[in-house]
Motif scaffolding. Structure first.
Motif, PDB file in Angstrom:
ATOM      1  N   ALA A 169       0.835  -1.201   0.000  1.00 53.26           N
ATOM      2  CA  ALA A 169       0.000   0.000   0.000  1.00 53.26           C
ATOM      3  C   ALA A 169       0.870   1.252   0.000  1.00 53.26           C
ATOM      4  O   ALA A 169       1.976   1.267   0.543  1.00 53.26           O
ATOM      5  CB  ALA A 169      -0.904   0.009   1.228  1.00 53.26           C
ATOM      6  N   ARG A 170       0.354   2.288  -0.634  1.00 54.26           N
ATOM      7  CA  ARG A 170       1.002   3.603  -0.570  1.00 54.26           C
ATOM      8  C   ARG A 170       0.213   4.437   0.430  1.00 54.26           C
ATOM      9  O   ARG A 170      -1.000   4.641   0.267  1.00 54.26           O
ATOM     10  CB  ARG A 170       1.025   4.274  -1.939  1.00 54.26           C
ATOM     11  CG  ARG A 170       1.800   5.616  -1.934  1.00 54.26           C
ATOM     12  CD  ARG A 170       1.866   6.202  -3.335  1.00 54.26           C
ATOM     13  NE  ARG A 170       2.471   7.512  -3.382  1.00 54.26           N
ATOM     14  CZ  ARG A 170       3.743   7.772  -3.671  1.00 54.26           C
ATOM     15  NH1 ARG A 170       4.569   6.760  -3.927  1.00 54.26           N
ATOM     16  NH2 ARG A 170       4.201   9.009  -3.710  1.00 54.26           N
ATOM     17  N   VAL A 171       0.889   4.904   1.464  1.00 55.63           N
ATOM     18  CA  VAL A 171       0.254   5.622   2.571  1.00 55.63           C
ATOM     19  C   VAL A 171       0.667   7.086   2.532  1.00 55.63           C
ATOM     20  O   VAL A 171       1.868   7.401   2.522  1.00 55.63           O
ATOM     21  CB  VAL A 171       0.637   4.998   3.927  1.00 55.63           C
ATOM     22  CG1 VAL A 171       0.009   5.776   5.077  1.00 55.63           C
ATOM     23  CG2 VAL A 171       0.216   3.535   3.980  1.00 55.63           C
ATOM     24  N   ALA A 192       4.838  -0.697   4.094  1.00 57.88           N
ATOM     25  CA  ALA A 192       4.154   0.191   3.149  1.00 57.88           C
ATOM     26  C   ALA A 192       5.105   1.218   2.563  1.00 57.88           C
ATOM     27  O   ALA A 192       6.186   1.487   3.106  1.00 57.88           O
ATOM     28  CB  ALA A 192       2.995   0.897   3.842  1.00 57.88           C
ATOM     29  N   GLU A 193       4.688   1.796   1.463  1.00 56.90           N
ATOM     30  CA  GLU A 193       5.382   2.947   0.884  1.00 56.90           C
ATOM     31  C   GLU A 193       4.745   4.187   1.503  1.00 56.90           C
ATOM     32  O   GLU A 193       3.520   4.335   1.469  1.00 56.90           O
ATOM     33  CB  GLU A 193       5.213   2.953  -0.636  1.00 56.90           C
ATOM     34  CG  GLU A 193       5.944   4.084  -1.337  1.00 56.90           C
ATOM     35  CD  GLU A 193       5.733   4.055  -2.842  1.00 56.90           C
ATOM     36  OE1 GLU A 193       6.452   4.777  -3.543  1.00 56.90           O
ATOM     37  OE2 GLU A 193       4.833   3.322  -3.298  1.00 56.90           O
ATOM     38  N   VAL A 194       5.562   5.067   2.078  1.00 55.24           N
ATOM     39  CA  VAL A 194       5.016   6.142   2.899  1.00 55.24           C
ATOM     40  C   VAL A 194       5.480   7.508   2.401  1.00 55.24           C
ATOM     41  O   VAL A 194       6.662   7.719   2.124  1.00 55.24           O
ATOM     42  CB  VAL A 194       5.425   5.981   4.380  1.00 55.24           C
ATOM     43  CG1 VAL A 194       4.740   7.046   5.246  1.00 55.24           C
ATOM     44  CG2 VAL A 194       5.082   4.584   4.887  1.00 55.24           C
ATOM     45  N   GLU A 227      -1.817  15.846  -5.955  1.00 59.86           N
ATOM     46  CA  GLU A 227      -0.986  14.868  -6.675  1.00 59.86           C
ATOM     47  C   GLU A 227      -0.906  13.554  -5.905  1.00 59.86           C
ATOM     48  O   GLU A 227      -1.035  12.466  -6.486  1.00 59.86           O
ATOM     49  CB  GLU A 227       0.426  15.433  -6.863  1.00 59.86           C
ATOM     50  CG  GLU A 227       0.531  16.540  -7.899  1.00 59.86           C
ATOM     51  CD  GLU A 227       1.938  17.116  -7.942  1.00 59.86           C
ATOM     52  OE1 GLU A 227       2.876  16.436  -7.442  1.00 59.86           O
ATOM     53  OE2 GLU A 227       2.105  18.228  -8.447  1.00 59.86           O
ATOM     54  N   GLU A 228      -0.690  13.631  -4.611  1.00 57.01           N
ATOM     55  CA  GLU A 228      -0.501  12.429  -3.812  1.00 57.01           C
ATOM     56  C   GLU A 228      -1.806  11.652  -3.607  1.00 57.01           C
ATOM     57  O   GLU A 228      -1.784  10.424  -3.475  1.00 57.01           O
ATOM     58  CB  GLU A 228       0.133  12.774  -2.468  1.00 57.01           C
ATOM     59  CG  GLU A 228       1.562  13.263  -2.554  1.00 57.01           C
ATOM     60  CD  GLU A 228       2.517  12.216  -3.115  1.00 57.01           C
ATOM     61  OE1 GLU A 228       2.199  10.998  -3.024  1.00 57.01           O
ATOM     62  OE2 GLU A 228       3.564  12.603  -3.668  1.00 57.01           O
ATOM     63  N   LEU A 229      -2.931  12.347  -3.576  1.00 59.40           N
ATOM     64  CA  LEU A 229      -4.216  11.662  -3.417  1.00 59.40           C
ATOM     65  C   LEU A 229      -4.480  10.690  -4.562  1.00 59.40           C
ATOM     66  O   LEU A 229      -5.106   9.643  -4.367  1.00 59.40           O
ATOM     67  CB  LEU A 229      -5.356  12.678  -3.327  1.00 59.40           C
ATOM     68  CG  LEU A 229      -5.539  13.414  -2.011  1.00 59.40           C
ATOM     69  CD1 LEU A 229      -6.683  14.413  -2.118  1.00 59.40           C
ATOM     70  CD2 LEU A 229      -5.802  12.442  -0.864  1.00 59.40           C
ATOM     71  N   LEU A 230      -4.017  11.029  -5.756  1.00 63.55           N
ATOM     72  CA  LEU A 230      -4.228  10.163  -6.908  1.00 63.55           C
ATOM     73  C   LEU A 230      -3.528   8.816  -6.748  1.00 63.55           C
ATOM     74  O   LEU A 230      -3.986   7.796  -7.255  1.00 63.55           O
ATOM     75  CB  LEU A 230      -3.706  10.848  -8.179  1.00 63.55           C
ATOM     76  CG  LEU A 230      -4.422  12.129  -8.623  1.00 63.55           C
ATOM     77  CD1 LEU A 230      -3.691  12.754  -9.804  1.00 63.55           C
ATOM     78  CD2 LEU A 230      -5.868  11.825  -8.995  1.00 63.55           C
ATOM     79  N   LYS A 231      -2.418   8.809  -6.002  1.00 60.79           N
ATOM     80  CA  LYS A 231      -1.609   7.597  -5.849  1.00 60.79           C
ATOM     81  C   LYS A 231      -1.886   6.851  -4.558  1.00 60.79           C
ATOM     82  O   LYS A 231      -1.513   5.688  -4.418  1.00 60.79           O
ATOM     83  CB  LYS A 231      -0.120   7.968  -5.883  1.00 60.79           C
ATOM     84  CG  LYS A 231       0.320   8.766  -7.096  1.00 60.79           C
ATOM     85  CD  LYS A 231       1.805   9.067  -6.971  1.00 60.79           C
ATOM     86  CE  LYS A 231       2.107  10.504  -7.321  1.00 60.79           C
ATOM     87  NZ  LYS A 231       3.537  10.817  -7.143  1.00 60.79           N
ATOM     88  N   ALA A 232      -2.517   7.500  -3.598  1.00 60.90           N
ATOM     89  CA  ALA A 232      -2.632   6.936  -2.256  1.00 60.90           C
ATOM     90  C   ALA A 232      -3.672   5.824  -2.162  1.00 60.90           C
ATOM     91  O   ALA A 232      -4.757   5.916  -2.740  1.00 60.90           O
ATOM     92  CB  ALA A 232      -2.973   8.038  -1.262  1.00 60.90           C
ATOM     93  N   ASP A 233      -3.331   4.791  -1.411  1.00 63.44           N
ATOM     94  CA  ASP A 233      -4.298   3.763  -1.031  1.00 63.44           C
ATOM     95  C   ASP A 233      -4.877   4.069   0.346  1.00 63.44           C
ATOM     96  O   ASP A 233      -6.012   3.711   0.643  1.00 63.44           O
ATOM     97  CB  ASP A 233      -3.626   2.391  -0.994  1.00 63.44           C
ATOM     98  CG  ASP A 233      -2.993   2.024  -2.326  1.00 63.44           C
ATOM     99  OD1 ASP A 233      -3.731   1.985  -3.336  1.00 63.44           O
ATOM    100  OD2 ASP A 233      -1.769   1.802  -2.365  1.00 63.44           O
ATOM    101  N   GLY A 261     -12.344   2.265  -2.955  1.00 57.11           N
ATOM    102  CA  GLY A 261     -11.938   1.360  -1.888  1.00 57.11           C
ATOM    103  C   GLY A 261     -10.716   1.811  -1.121  1.00 57.11           C
ATOM    104  O   GLY A 261     -10.219   1.090  -0.246  1.00 57.11           O
ATOM    105  N   SER A 262     -10.218   3.011  -1.445  1.00 63.99           N
ATOM    106  CA  SER A 262      -9.113   3.558  -0.648  1.00 63.99           C
ATOM    107  C   SER A 262      -9.654   4.000   0.710  1.00 63.99           C
ATOM    108  O   SER A 262     -10.866   4.080   0.923  1.00 63.99           O
ATOM    109  CB  SER A 262      -8.434   4.711  -1.380  1.00 63.99           C
ATOM    110  OG  SER A 262      -9.369   5.717  -1.722  1.00 63.99           O
ATOM    111  N   VAL A 263      -8.760   4.292   1.636  1.00 64.45           N
ATOM    112  CA  VAL A 263      -9.149   4.508   3.030  1.00 64.45           C
ATOM    113  C   VAL A 263      -8.640   5.847   3.541  1.00 64.45           C
ATOM    114  O   VAL A 263      -7.458   6.188   3.366  1.00 64.45           O
ATOM    115  CB  VAL A 263      -8.599   3.379   3.928  1.00 64.45           C
ATOM    116  CG1 VAL A 263      -8.902   3.646   5.407  1.00 64.45           C
ATOM    117  CG2 VAL A 263      -9.171   2.031   3.505  1.00 64.45           C
ATOM    118  N   LEU A 264      -9.529   6.599   4.176  1.00 62.93           N
ATOM    119  CA  LEU A 264      -9.171   7.818   4.900  1.00 62.93           C
ATOM    120  C   LEU A 264      -9.284   7.543   6.395  1.00 62.93           C
ATOM    121  O   LEU A 264     -10.321   7.090   6.869  1.00 62.93           O
ATOM    122  CB  LEU A 264     -10.109   8.975   4.550  1.00 62.93           C
ATOM    123  CG  LEU A 264     -10.146   9.500   3.123  1.00 62.93           C
ATOM    124  CD1 LEU A 264     -11.166  10.634   3.014  1.00 62.93           C
ATOM    125  CD2 LEU A 264      -8.779  10.003   2.691  1.00 62.93           C
TER     126      LEU A 264
END
Length: 372
Positions: A169-171, A192-194, A227-233, A261-264
């Motif tokens: 996951a990218r966090v 994870a990738e952070v 930008e980061e929201l597009l990649k984040a899980d 299905g991504s998580v906040l």
């Protein structure tokens, strides 16, 4: 001083204001401590342990409130509790008043002196009574995100740590403070990738050094967030403005750009949340979905680990609580850092950020100080 410890009544809250170890310290200082029967059971502390530490047991909360000069709690008082507070009584607990006008009005009407853990400061400008729960919450946020990502919990079905040949996951962590740092280190440790977005360059350097460069840091801006929201899980909201309502960094329209299905995870929910679509949830029903994005917004995340949380919290609050018990409100005059914790006194708001957030007047606490 007569110190009272009622049982926490907020949903799924099992922490306790004083542990038996802390009670023993209060008693050693000559104070009388009354604990509501069963108050510590959720955190693993028996009534017998409190009696052995020197506390008296009370059968109900009403008796605890009526007989105490100071009430020590964990979470903000609920409606049935704030009506039991009275003028001249000290309340020492987390308050988080900025997003909670009803509680604020209740405390003002009571006439009590409400000292908030979350706005007490230290000589380095930190928040020493918020820090231990921020550490716990930051770590729990990662566990919760990893669970929520699983398909049966509503997530996209992604294994947080990945497996050989499949990316983890990218966090994305918004904020590099105590919560953000603990979230980043925990997520990194789980594979994870952070990415951490932060505005303090010295703090970004510190994160880089502490993680050996394994956590990506970026200066926080509107563009960087988008930008980061597009990649984040997973996105962990860890922003804080002491005493004030949290800024809304992610808007409703941003959710449509995120992966289904991504998580906040909104750790700032106690201060109103840093996502526009956030509203408080409980451990019983922790998540909900907006535009395909799963929201985890439990308002007392550390309550899931009440033993650890209660002990960590008491380690931090004990010297301040003892100062209040030993000297009453004069302790605030003796310690300007403890004085920063005073949010309400004699029916008036004494913390500027709370007053600003609620559109109410602010009063200098020394101008409304009780005489004598």
């Amino acid at each position: 001083m007569r110190v009272g410890v009622p049982k926490e009544i907020k949903t799924n809250e099992h922490r306790v204001g004083l542990t038996p170890t802390a009670v023993r310290e209060y008693v050693a200082h000559g104070h009388q401590v009354t604990v509501e029967a069963g108050a510590g059971l959720g955190a693993g502390f028996t009534d017998e342990a409190y009696v052995k530490a020197g506390a008296r047991l009370s059968p109900d909360a009403a008796t605890v409130f009526a007989g105490a000069d100071m009430i020590v709690k964990v979470k903000e008082p609920q409606p049935t509790e704030w009506v039991r507070l009275r003028e001249g009584q000290i309340l020492f607990t987390y308050l988080h008043l900025a997003p909670d006008p009803e509680q604020t009005k209740g405390l003002m009407a009571s006439g009590c002196a409400a000292v908030a853990y979350e706005t007490v400061t230290d000589a380095r400008g930190g928040l020493p009574l918020l820090a231990p729960m921020s550490e716990v919450a930051g770590r729990i946020a990662v566990f919760s995100a990893a669970e929520t990502l699983l398909k049966h919990n509503g997530g996209m079905g992604l294994l947080f740590c990945g497996v050989p040949g499949v990316a983890p996951a990218r966090v994305l962590v918004l904020g590099g403070g105590v919560v953000g740092m603990n979230s980043a280190r925990m997520a990194m440790g789980l594979g994870a990738e952070v990415v951490v977005l932060e505005r303090s360059i010295p703090r970004m350097r510190e994160i880089d050094e502490l993680t050996g460069g394994r956590v990506i840091t970026r200066y926080s801006s509107i563009g960087a967030i988008e930008e980061e929201l597009l990649k984040a899980d997973v996105v962990i909201g860890a922003v804080l403005v002491p005493g004030a309502e949290a800024p809304k960094l992610i808007k409703r329209e941003h959710l449509k750009q995120m992966k289904p299905g991504s998580v906040l995870v909104d750790v700032a929910i106690d201060q109103g949340g840093c996502f526009e679509t956030s509203h408080a949830t409980t451990h019983e029903d922790p998540t909900y979905v907006v535009d395909g994005v799963v929201h985890y917004c439990v308002a007392n995340m550390p309550g899931a680990a009440p033993r650890t949380s209660s002990e960590a919290l008491n380690n931090a609050t004990l010297p301040f609580g003892l100062a209040l018990a030993d000297h009453g409100l004069n302790a605030l005059k003796r310690d300007p850092h403890l004085a920063r914790g005073l949010n309400v006194l004699k029916g008036q708001i004494t913390y500027p950020a709370v007053a600003q957030a609620l559109g109410l007047d602010w009063s200098d606490p020394f101008g409304v100080w009780p005489h004598g």
